[in-house]
Design an enzyme around this catalytic site. Structure first.
Site: not given
Ligand SMILES: *Cc1c(COP(=O)(O)O)cnc(C)c1O
Length: 342
Positions: A125, A289, A34, A241
Site C-alpha cells: 500500500r 433512507m 483519521k 417499501y
Molecule cells: C488506520 C491506521 C491505523 C489504525 O488501524 P486500526 O486497524 O484501526 O487499529 C494504524 N496505522 C496506519 C498506518 C493506519 O492507516
C-alpha cells in the site's frame, strides 16, 4: 436539537485506550483519529485521550490535521506530502509520514525538518521499499518515527512474522528516534510487535478485530433516534417499501428518525433491534433512507417524541451483515448530534 444523536461513552473510550496501552507493554500507545476519529468526532476524541495521557495522533490528510493543531498534540499525517500540500505542511507543526522517494526528495529540498516515514514491508500500500532504505534513501533525514503497517494483523497469518522481521531489520539503519508497527490487531500479536509506539484505531472505538479484544474492549458509540410517529398496524397490512413485512396480528409500530442515509445500513432490515431500556424492539420491514420501523408492542409506554437506542454492537453487526466494523463506524453520517457522556 436534532432528532438523531450518537451517544458516545467517554469512559469507555478512555478505558479502551488504557487497555491498549497496557497491552502495548513498554511502548507508548498512540491513537489513529483519521476519518474524523472513525466517525466519532476527532476533536473530542483527541481532547479526551490527550487528557488520559495519549501523546501521538495519526490522521490521513492535512485538512484533518489542521482541525487538531489547536489542541497542541503530536500529529502525523499518514498520506504524506503532495506538492500541493507543501506550503501547509511546512507551516504546520504536524509531521508528514513520507511514503515515496519523491516525497522524501521534496521534503529534503524544502528543508522541512523532522518527519515520519512509512516503509512498505509487504502490504504494497503506502511506503518506501525496504531496499530503498537499505541503499540510503533516508540517510541524513531527521526522522521521528519510522513506521510500517501490517496487512493481516487480524488473522494468524504467516505474513505477520515476515513483516515484523523485515521491519525489525531496519532498526539502526536510519536516524529514526522510534519504530512503530502495530495497529489495534497488531497489539494483540504480542510484545514483539509493539516496538516504540503503537497506533490503534478501531479497538479504541469499540471494534473487536481479534478474539483477544472480545469482552475487553467496550462499546463507545450508540445511535439513538427519536420516534416521529407511533401507529397500530392491523393484521394483514404491511410496513415499509416493497411491503416486505406483513402483520400477522395487530401490531404496535414506531417510526424512528434514522435510515441508511445516516449510515444505519439497509442490511439491518429485519435484522436490527432497538432498545427502550432493556426491552428489545425488532426492526420490521425495509430500512428507508431517513426512517426506520420498529415493533414496539413490548413497550406500551413508548410514545411519539421518545428516544430509542439502536443495537450497534460492531462485531455482531459485522458478522450478520458481512460488513467490516470500520465501515459500520465510519459510515455513520453527519446528521447526528454527538452526545458525550462522562
Ligand atoms: C488506520 C491506521 C491505523 C489504525 O488501524 P486500526 O486497524 O484501526 O487499529 C494504524 N496505522 C496506519 C498506518 C493506519 O492507516
Amino acid at each position: 436539537m436534532l432528532p438523531l444523536r450518537l451517544s458516545l461513552d467517554a469512559g469507555a473510550l478512555v478505558a479502551n485506550w488504557r487497555t491498549l496501552a497496557r497491552m502495548s507493554g513498554r511502548a507508548p500507545c498512540g491513537a489513529a483519529v483519521k476519518a474524523d476519529g472513525y466517525g466519532l468526532g476527532a476533536v473530542e476524541v483527541v481532547r479526551r485521550l490527550a487528557a488520559a495521557g495519549c501523546a501521538d495522533f495519526f490522521v490521513a490528510t492535512w485538512a484533518e490535521a489542521a482541525k487538531l493543531v489547536p489542541l497542541g498534540v503530536s500529529l502525523s499525517v499518514l498520506h504524506g506530502v503532495r506538492a500541493e500540500d507543501m506550503a501547509e505542511a511546512l507551516a504546520s507543526p504536524a509531521r508528514p509520514v513520507l511514503s515515496t522517494a519523491a516525497q522524501v526528495a521534496r521534503w529534503r529540498e524544502a528543508g522541512g525538518g523532522v518527519c515520519d516515514v512509512m516503509v512498505d514491508t509487504g502490504m504494497n500500500r503506502l511506503g518506501v521499499a525496504v531496499e530503498e532504505v537499505a541503499t540510503g534513501l533516508l540517510d541524513g533525514l531527521a526522522i521521528d518515527t519510522l513506521m510500517s503497517h501490517l496487512a493481516c494483523a487480524d488473522d494468524d497469518a504467516a505474513m505477520n512474522k515476515r513483516q515484523r522481521a523485515s521491519f525489525a531489520a531496519l532498526a539502526g539503519r536510519t536516524a529514526a528516534l522510534r519504530l512503530s508497527l502495530a495497529n489495534s490487531a497488531g497489539i494483540a500479536l504480542g510484545a514483539d510487535y509493539a516496538f516504540d509506539l503503537t497506533r490503534p484505531g478501531l479497538a479504541l472505538y469499540g471494534g473487536v478485530p481479534r478474539a483477544e479484544f472480545a469482552g475487553v474492549v467496550r462499546q463507545v458509540a450508540t445511535p439513538e433516534a427519536q420516534i416521529l410517529q407511533r401507529r397500530r398496524v392491523a393484521a394483514g397490512e404491511t410496513v415499509g417499501y416493497n411491503a416486505t413485512w406483513l402483520a400477522a396480528a395487530d401490531t404496535e409500530v414506531a417510526i424512528l428518525n434514522i435510515g441508511y442515509a445516516d449510515g444505519y445500513c439497509r442490511g439491518f432490515s429485519s435484522h436490527g433491534r432497538g432498545y427502550a431500556g432493556d426491552v428489545a424492539l425488532p426492526v420490521i420491514g425495509r430500512v428507508s433512507m431517513d426512517l426506520l420501523a420498529l415493533d414496539v408492542g413490548a413497550a406500551p409506554g413508548l410514545a411519539e417524541g421518545d428516544w430509542v437506542r439502536l443495537d450497534y454492537d460492531l462485531l455482531a453487526a459485522s458478522l450478520v451483515m458481512g460488513m467490516s466494523q470500520y465501515e459500520l463506524l465510519t459510515g455513520l453520517g453527519s446528521r447526528f448530534e454527538r452526545h458525550w457522556t462522562p
